[in-house]
Design a protein around this motif. Sequence first.
Motif, PDB file in Angstrom:
ATOM      1  N   PHE A   1       1.119   0.248  43.303  1.00 51.94           N
ATOM      2  CA  PHE A   1       0.348  -0.821  42.882  1.00 51.94           C
ATOM      3  C   PHE A   1      -0.089  -1.909  43.903  1.00 51.94           C
ATOM      4  O   PHE A   1      -1.143  -2.335  44.079  1.00 51.94           O
ATOM      5  N   TRP A   2       0.999  -2.002  44.949  1.00 53.21           N
ATOM      6  CA  TRP A   2       0.845  -3.147  45.893  1.00 53.21           C
ATOM      7  C   TRP A   2       0.319  -2.573  47.085  1.00 53.21           C
ATOM      8  O   TRP A   2      -0.521  -3.404  47.905  1.00 53.21           O
ATOM      9  N   THR A   3       0.446  -1.290  47.495  1.00 52.16           N
ATOM     10  CA  THR A   3      -0.145  -0.852  48.557  1.00 52.16           C
ATOM     11  C   THR A   3      -1.488   0.082  48.631  1.00 52.16           C
ATOM     12  O   THR A   3      -2.202   0.204  49.543  1.00 52.16           O
ATOM     13  N   ILE A   4      -1.776   0.461  47.198  1.00 51.99           N
ATOM     14  CA  ILE A   4      -3.056   1.205  46.997  1.00 51.99           C
ATOM     15  C   ILE A   4      -3.962   0.644  46.160  1.00 51.99           C
ATOM     16  O   ILE A   4      -4.996   0.292  46.435  1.00 51.99           O
ATOM     17  N   THR A   5      -3.406   0.113  45.025  1.00 54.39           N
ATOM     18  CA  THR A   5      -4.223  -0.254  43.930  1.00 54.39           C
ATOM     19  C   THR A   5      -4.986  -1.663  44.328  1.00 54.39           C
ATOM     20  O   THR A   5      -6.078  -1.866  44.264  1.00 54.39           O
ATOM     21  N   ILE A   6      -3.769  -2.692  44.772  1.00 54.37           N
ATOM     22  CA  ILE A   6      -4.393  -4.050  45.037  1.00 54.37           C
ATOM     23  C   ILE A   6      -5.386  -4.115  46.086  1.00 54.37           C
ATOM     24  O   ILE A   6      -6.645  -4.355  46.353  1.00 54.37           O
ATOM     25  N   PRO A   7      -5.042  -3.069  47.293  1.00 55.95           N
ATOM     26  CA  PRO A   7      -6.010  -3.246  48.591  1.00 55.95           C
ATOM     27  C   PRO A   7      -7.250  -2.681  48.304  1.00 55.95           C
ATOM     28  O   PRO A   7      -8.381  -3.123  48.927  1.00 55.95           O
ATOM     29  N   MET A   8      -7.263  -1.432  47.697  1.00 56.90           N
ATOM     30  CA  MET A   8      -8.621  -0.913  47.397  1.00 56.90           C
ATOM     31  C   MET A   8      -9.418  -1.370  46.421  1.00 56.90           C
ATOM     32  O   MET A   8     -10.814  -1.480  46.253  1.00 56.90           O
ATOM     33  N   ALA A   9      -8.688  -2.192  45.288  1.00 62.03           N
ATOM     34  CA  ALA A   9      -9.633  -2.876  44.138  1.00 62.03           C
ATOM     35  C   ALA A   9      -9.808  -4.298  44.884  1.00 62.03           C
ATOM     36  O   ALA A   9     -10.738  -5.158  44.122  1.00 62.03           O
ATOM     37  N   LEU A  10      -9.327  -4.661  45.934  1.00 59.50           N
ATOM     38  CA  LEU A  10      -9.755  -6.339  46.430  1.00 59.50           C
ATOM     39  C   LEU A  10     -11.132  -6.724  46.479  1.00 59.50           C
ATOM     40  O   LEU A  10     -11.418  -7.522  46.223  1.00 59.50           O
TER      41      LEU A  10
ATOM     42  N   PRO B   1      -9.557   7.204  44.692  1.00 58.29           N
ATOM     43  CA  PRO B   1      -9.347   8.751  44.357  1.00 58.29           C
ATOM     44  C   PRO B   1      -7.792   9.051  43.853  1.00 58.29           C
ATOM     45  O   PRO B   1      -6.940   8.473  44.442  1.00 58.29           O
ATOM     46  N   ASP B   2      -7.752   9.871  42.925  1.00 58.92           N
ATOM     47  CA  ASP B   2      -6.585  10.525  42.481  1.00 58.92           C
ATOM     48  C   ASP B   2      -5.715  11.136  43.419  1.00 58.92           C
ATOM     49  O   ASP B   2      -4.230  11.074  43.665  1.00 58.92           O
ATOM     50  N   SER B   3      -6.174  11.702  44.476  1.00 57.37           N
ATOM     51  CA  SER B   3      -5.486  12.191  45.821  1.00 57.37           C
ATOM     52  C   SER B   3      -4.742  11.196  46.563  1.00 57.37           C
ATOM     53  O   SER B   3      -3.196  11.684  46.776  1.00 57.37           O
ATOM     54  N   ILE B   4      -4.957  10.134  46.523  1.00 51.88           N
ATOM     55  CA  ILE B   4      -4.375   8.969  47.037  1.00 51.88           C
ATOM     56  C   ILE B   4      -2.888   8.780  46.508  1.00 51.88           C
ATOM     57  O   ILE B   4      -1.837   8.834  47.215  1.00 51.88           O
ATOM     58  N   TYR B   5      -2.952   8.663  45.354  1.00 52.80           N
ATOM     59  CA  TYR B   5      -1.733   8.438  44.225  1.00 52.80           C
ATOM     60  C   TYR B   5      -0.925   9.659  44.349  1.00 52.80           C
ATOM     61  O   TYR B   5       0.414   9.519  44.453  1.00 52.80           O
TER      62      TYR B   5
ATOM     63  N   ALA C   1       0.936   9.615  47.611  1.00 52.86           N
ATOM     64  CA  ALA C   1       2.167   8.639  47.378  1.00 52.86           C
ATOM     65  C   ALA C   1       3.270   9.014  46.756  1.00 52.86           C
ATOM     66  O   ALA C   1       4.504   8.736  46.899  1.00 52.86           O
ATOM     67  N   GLU C   2       3.005   9.849  45.718  1.00 57.87           N
ATOM     68  CA  GLU C   2       4.096  10.484  44.798  1.00 57.87           C
ATOM     69  C   GLU C   2       4.754  11.576  45.817  1.00 57.87           C
ATOM     70  O   GLU C   2       6.154  11.661  45.501  1.00 57.87           O
TER      71      GLU C   2
ATOM     72  N   ASP D   1       5.338  11.419  48.804  1.00 52.21           N
ATOM     73  CA  ASP D   1       6.092  10.539  49.680  1.00 52.21           C
ATOM     74  C   ASP D   1       7.140   9.777  48.738  1.00 52.21           C
ATOM     75  O   ASP D   1       7.957   8.902  49.325  1.00 52.21           O
ATOM     76  N   ARG D   2       7.405   9.890  47.547  1.00 51.74           N
ATOM     77  CA  ARG D   2       8.336   9.400  46.661  1.00 51.74           C
ATOM     78  C   ARG D   2       8.036   7.732  46.612  1.00 51.74           C
ATOM     79  O   ARG D   2       9.008   7.073  46.462  1.00 51.74           O
ATOM     80  N   ALA D   3       6.868   7.251  46.553  1.00 47.85           N
ATOM     81  CA  ALA D   3       6.532   6.198  46.365  1.00 47.85           C
ATOM     82  C   ALA D   3       6.808   5.620  44.997  1.00 47.85           C
ATOM     83  O   ALA D   3       6.096   6.296  44.160  1.00 47.85           O
ATOM     84  N   SER D   4       7.326   4.632  44.801  1.00 46.55           N
ATOM     85  CA  SER D   4       7.386   3.999  43.441  1.00 46.55           C
ATOM     86  C   SER D   4       6.008   3.524  42.854  1.00 46.55           C
ATOM     87  O   SER D   4       5.165   3.330  43.644  1.00 46.55           O
ATOM     88  N   LYS D   5       6.137   3.212  41.451  1.00 46.19           N
ATOM     89  CA  LYS D   5       4.825   2.806  40.950  1.00 46.19           C
ATOM     90  C   LYS D   5       4.487   1.535  41.422  1.00 46.19           C
ATOM     91  O   LYS D   5       3.515   1.063  41.707  1.00 46.19           O
ATOM     92  N   TRP D   6       5.541   0.574  41.635  1.00 49.11           N
ATOM     93  CA  TRP D   6       5.338  -0.770  41.957  1.00 49.11           C
ATOM     94  C   TRP D   6       4.886  -0.668  43.528  1.00 49.11           C
ATOM     95  O   TRP D   6       3.850  -1.409  43.797  1.00 49.11           O
ATOM     96  N   ARG D   7       5.214   0.076  44.391  1.00 50.38           N
ATOM     97  CA  ARG D   7       4.802   0.006  45.652  1.00 50.38           C
ATOM     98  C   ARG D   7       3.422   0.576  45.720  1.00 50.38           C
ATOM     99  O   ARG D   7       2.481   0.299  46.685  1.00 50.38           O
TER     100      ARG D   7
END
Length: 315
Positions: free
Chosen positions: A225-234, A207-211, A214-215, A217-223
């Motif tokens: 990627f590793w805390t949202i994208t990878i775990p949910m696409a695993l 879902p876009d709402s998760i990103y 995260a934005e 909360d000022r999370a960087s794109k790199w963070r």
Amino acid sequence: MTASPITKAAQHTPDGIAKKIRGLSDRSIAWIFVAPTIFLLLAVNIFPLIWTIRLSFTNYRVNRPNKEVEWVGLRNYERILNDPDIWHTMQATAHFLFWTILIQVLIGFALAYLINNKFKGNDLWTTIIVFPMMLSPAVVGNFWTFLYQPQIGLFNYVVTFFTGGDPADFSMIGDVYLAPWAIIIADTWMWTPFVMLICLAGLRSIPDSIYEAAECDRASKWRQFWTITIPMALPFLMLAVLFRGIENFKMFDLVVQLTGGGPGNTTTLTSIDLKREAFEKWRTGYSSAYAVILFVTVFGLASIYVKALNKVKER
């Protein structure tokens, strides 16, 4: 008002049959529809498996049907497990599996990540990338054999450019060390799009709402990627690994088209070795035991992997 086809069928059903149908439970009706499929699967899958297991304990040869069949017990299994050539074939298969899966998952996920970030010409590039997957293995094998030819092959020129040799004197599929990599490259070219599609489905399910959170909360794109994208696409990544692992374990046609198992036995995978034992040497009982060992290996590894996949999904 015109009656529906279902109503007409019900009206023309004999009273005796209609009473029997009305007396059936939903589960009984479901079994009536499912039973033919179950019987077909038993006939096509289960019976051949049971027959193969039975033959694995004999010295049966299909090219000698009149010869007396002897019960040899576990002798075929002992000979297979103590044969160094079989273990060399297993090692070659493991090498092929590891590198093809690793490269295909890395490239496939990278392509899926890029395509998921929609850009101009996104659909066109997606179609171009998926194109190799639409071809048959025979066509892909002939195409890459042409690229690996000693005199006109593109890869031969690339290799000899760095080594300083003559392209006409070199063949990538004829080299002991490079022949396995020639198959890995061809298989990666063909099946990376399949991995990409699975990964793309996983990325677009996030879902876009998760990103957006995260934005905030000022999370960087790199963070992200590793805390949202990878775990949910695993789970989708693991599913791609499972599919490609099972398919590549029984890889046959592409290898035969490119190298035929050579040079020597450097690209002889278990599927090719099994075919030679069954249809060239006609050792039916021995090859049946070989097939049972491969089945148990794949089934056992896949079962363990599926349990790990289910645990990842439950998180």
